[in-house]
Write a protein that holds these residues in place. Structure first.
Motif, mmCIF file in Angstrom:
data_model
loop_
_atom_site.group_PDB
_atom_site.id
_atom_site.type_symbol
_atom_site.label_atom_id
_atom_site.label_comp_id
_atom_site.label_asym_id
_atom_site.label_seq_id
_atom_site.Cartn_x
_atom_site.Cartn_y
_atom_site.Cartn_z
ATOM 1 N N LEU A 202 0.838 -1.199 0.000
ATOM 2 C CA LEU A 202 0.000 0.000 0.000
ATOM 3 C C LEU A 202 0.871 1.246 0.000
ATOM 4 C CD1 LEU A 202 -2.639 -0.899 2.762
ATOM 5 C CD2 LEU A 202 -2.960 -1.060 0.284
ATOM 6 N N THR A 203 0.499 2.217 -0.814
ATOM 7 C CA THR A 203 1.169 3.510 -0.852
ATOM 8 C C THR A 203 0.550 4.428 0.202
ATOM 9 O OG1 THR A 203 -0.400 4.436 -2.420
ATOM 10 C CG2 THR A 203 1.525 3.268 -3.343
ATOM 11 N N THR A 204 1.149 5.598 0.381
ATOM 12 C CA THR A 204 0.602 6.585 1.319
ATOM 13 C C THR A 204 -0.836 6.928 0.954
ATOM 14 O OG1 THR A 204 2.805 7.511 1.660
ATOM 15 C CG2 THR A 204 0.952 8.864 2.341
ATOM 16 N N LYS A 205 -1.100 7.138 -0.306
ATOM 17 C CA LYS A 205 -2.457 7.479 -0.754
ATOM 18 C C LYS A 205 -3.444 6.361 -0.408
ATOM 19 C CE LYS A 205 -5.141 8.887 -4.736
ATOM 20 N NZ LYS A 205 -5.203 9.058 -6.182
ATOM 21 N N GLN A 206 -3.054 5.123 -0.612
ATOM 22 C CA GLN A 206 -3.940 3.995 -0.287
ATOM 23 C C GLN A 206 -4.132 3.866 1.221
ATOM 24 O OE1 GLN A 206 -1.449 1.307 -2.570
ATOM 25 N NE2 GLN A 206 -3.171 0.875 -3.969
ATOM 26 N N ILE A 207 -3.094 4.151 2.003
ATOM 27 C CA ILE A 207 -3.222 4.128 3.467
ATOM 28 C C ILE A 207 -4.266 5.153 3.906
ATOM 29 C CG2 ILE A 207 -2.017 4.667 5.636
ATOM 30 C CD1 ILE A 207 0.558 3.523 4.212
ATOM 31 N N MET A 208 -4.238 6.345 3.288
ATOM 32 C CA MET A 208 -5.193 7.403 3.656
ATOM 33 C C MET A 208 -6.629 7.056 3.255
ATOM 34 S SD MET A 208 -3.075 10.990 3.231
ATOM 35 C CE MET A 208 -2.979 10.918 1.468
ATOM 36 N N GLU A 209 -6.819 6.079 2.390
ATOM 37 C CA GLU A 209 -8.164 5.602 2.059
ATOM 38 C C GLU A 209 -8.690 4.661 3.142
ATOM 39 O OE1 GLU A 209 -7.718 3.876 -1.831
ATOM 40 O OE2 GLU A 209 -7.408 5.829 -2.783
ATOM 41 N N ILE A 210 -7.798 4.172 4.003
ATOM 42 C CA ILE A 210 -8.180 3.207 5.044
ATOM 43 C C ILE A 210 -8.271 3.858 6.419
ATOM 44 C CG2 ILE A 210 -7.494 1.070 6.217
ATOM 45 C CD1 ILE A 210 -6.054 0.327 3.520
ATOM 46 N N ILE A 211 -7.264 4.662 6.787
ATOM 47 C CA ILE A 211 -7.278 5.311 8.099
ATOM 48 C C ILE A 211 -7.466 6.816 7.918
ATOM 49 C CG2 ILE A 211 -5.912 3.483 9.203
ATOM 50 C CD1 ILE A 211 -3.465 5.329 9.122
ATOM 51 N N PRO A 212 -8.008 7.503 8.943
ATOM 52 C CA PRO A 212 -8.330 8.924 8.791
ATOM 53 C C PRO A 212 -7.159 9.888 8.990
ATOM 54 C CG PRO A 212 -9.046 8.160 10.937
ATOM 55 C CD PRO A 212 -8.531 6.952 10.194
ATOM 56 N N GLU B 160 4.215 -2.644 3.783
ATOM 57 C CA GLU B 160 5.025 -3.610 3.048
ATOM 58 C C GLU B 160 4.409 -5.008 3.049
ATOM 59 O OE1 GLU B 160 7.836 -2.505 1.415
ATOM 60 O OE2 GLU B 160 7.086 -0.561 2.074
ATOM 61 N N GLU B 161 3.687 -5.329 4.128
ATOM 62 C CA GLU B 161 3.013 -6.626 4.237
ATOM 63 C C GLU B 161 1.657 -6.379 4.883
ATOM 64 O OE1 GLU B 161 5.320 -9.653 6.318
ATOM 65 O OE2 GLU B 161 7.176 -8.630 5.718
ATOM 66 N N LEU B 162 0.635 -7.120 4.424
ATOM 67 C CA LEU B 162 -0.702 -6.952 4.981
ATOM 68 C C LEU B 162 -1.441 -8.280 4.987
ATOM 69 C CD1 LEU B 162 -3.008 -5.130 6.039
ATOM 70 C CD2 LEU B 162 -3.627 -4.711 3.649
ATOM 71 N N GLU B 163 -1.842 -8.702 6.188
ATOM 72 C CA GLU B 163 -2.760 -9.818 6.364
ATOM 73 C C GLU B 163 -4.015 -9.181 6.956
ATOM 74 O OE1 GLU B 163 -0.956 -13.027 8.648
ATOM 75 O OE2 GLU B 163 0.995 -12.487 7.786
ATOM 76 N N ILE B 164 -5.013 -8.972 6.117
ATOM 77 C CA ILE B 164 -6.209 -8.219 6.508
ATOM 78 C C ILE B 164 -6.796 -8.759 7.809
ATOM 79 C CG2 ILE B 164 -8.585 -7.654 5.829
ATOM 80 C CD1 ILE B 164 -7.521 -7.493 2.936
ATOM 81 N N ALA C 105 -3.964 -0.276 12.764
ATOM 82 C CA ALA C 105 -5.268 0.215 12.294
ATOM 83 C C ALA C 105 -5.471 -0.103 10.816
ATOM 84 C CB ALA C 105 -5.389 1.720 12.542
ATOM 85 N N VAL C 106 -4.401 -0.045 10.031
ATOM 86 C CA VAL C 106 -4.514 -0.414 8.613
ATOM 87 C C VAL C 106 -4.967 -1.873 8.500
ATOM 88 C CG1 VAL C 106 -3.248 -0.810 6.464
ATOM 89 C CG2 VAL C 106 -2.896 1.305 7.751
ATOM 90 N N ALA C 107 -4.381 -2.750 9.311
ATOM 91 C CA ALA C 107 -4.756 -4.171 9.254
ATOM 92 C C ALA C 107 -6.226 -4.366 9.627
ATOM 93 C CB ALA C 107 -3.861 -4.995 10.182
ATOM 94 N N ILE C 108 -6.656 -3.763 10.720
ATOM 95 C CA ILE C 108 -8.012 -4.004 11.228
ATOM 96 C C ILE C 108 -9.067 -3.278 10.399
ATOM 97 C CG2 ILE C 108 -8.271 -2.214 13.011
ATOM 98 C CD1 ILE C 108 -8.834 -5.886 13.619
ATOM 99 N N LEU C 109 -8.752 -2.072 9.931
ATOM 100 C CA LEU C 109 -9.735 -1.295 9.168
ATOM 101 C C LEU C 109 -9.755 -1.678 7.683
ATOM 102 C CD1 LEU C 109 -9.268 2.207 10.845
ATOM 103 C CD2 LEU C 109 -10.980 0.448 11.352
ATOM 104 N N SER C 110 -8.873 -2.586 7.276
ATOM 105 C CA SER C 110 -8.917 -3.121 5.915
ATOM 106 C C SER C 110 -10.013 -4.162 5.762
ATOM 107 C CB SER C 110 -7.566 -3.752 5.539
ATOM 108 O OG SER C 110 -6.588 -2.761 5.400
ATOM 109 N N GLU C 111 -10.490 -4.686 6.886
ATOM 110 C CA GLU C 111 -11.594 -5.644 6.822
ATOM 111 C C GLU C 111 -12.832 -4.939 6.286
ATOM 112 O OE1 GLU C 111 -11.002 -8.955 10.227
ATOM 113 O OE2 GLU C 111 -11.767 -7.039 10.931
ATOM 114 N N GLU C 112 -13.547 -5.614 5.438
ATOM 115 C CA GLU C 112 -14.720 -5.020 4.788
ATOM 116 C C GLU C 112 -15.705 -4.447 5.807
ATOM 117 O OE1 GLU C 112 -16.531 -3.338 1.850
ATOM 118 O OE2 GLU C 112 -14.747 -4.540 1.493
ATOM 119 N N GLU C 113 -15.955 -5.177 6.892
ATOM 120 C CA GLU C 113 -16.941 -4.710 7.888
ATOM 121 C C GLU C 113 -16.458 -3.504 8.689
ATOM 122 O OE1 GLU C 113 -14.919 -8.346 9.888
ATOM 123 O OE2 GLU C 113 -15.543 -7.779 7.877
#
Length: 144
Positions: A4-14, A26-30, A71-79
């Protein structure tokens, strides 16, 4: 190659500049784990006062960077999309190494426990493979 890039991170966390403290994921297990990077620059606003002549990244900001990574990991979950993860507690925080301009922080946060909107993350920050800080972070997810 970053996941994920900085821009993509900002789509997930505020979080936004100057308080967005992770540059890439660099690594993400949703829902379970994330590894982020923070390139620490001399231009960071906190270095003006912490400490003049001997800049050191404040430990609380390292912990915040670890929390943002989790927060990126937990807020990447659809719900959880569009929600916010708030601090509910910090325990066992330890600071082992100064983080200074030019360092690249590797931020690792793993979600080790969850019950409803409350969870616990085990987090560690490294510079050049050496432990800089670690903590257990409790979070609460809120929002619609």
């Amino acid at each position: 190659m970053s996941v994920l890039t900085t821009k993509q991170i900002m789509e997930i966390i505020p979080h936004r500049q100057p308080f967005l403290l992770i540059d890439t994921i660099e690594e993400l297990e949703i829902g379970t784990r994330a590894v982020g990077k923070k390139c620490v620059s001399y231009n960071e606003p906190f270095f003006a006062g912490h400490f003049p002549g001997e800049p050191v990244m404040p430990g609380v900001l390292i912990i915040e960077a670890l929390a943002q990574t989790g927060a990126v990991a937990i807020l990447s979950e659809e719900e959880n999309r569009g929600k916010t993860a708030y601090f509910a507690g910090i325990s066992q925080a330890k600071f082992k190494k100064k983080v200074v301009p030019g360092d690249v922080l590797t931020l690792e946060t793993e979600i080790i426990k969850r019950k409803g909107p409350i969870g616990v993350g085990k987090a560690a920050a490294y510079v050049d493979g050496k432990l800089a800080a670690s903590a257990e972070l409790v979070f609460a997810i809120s929002g619609e």
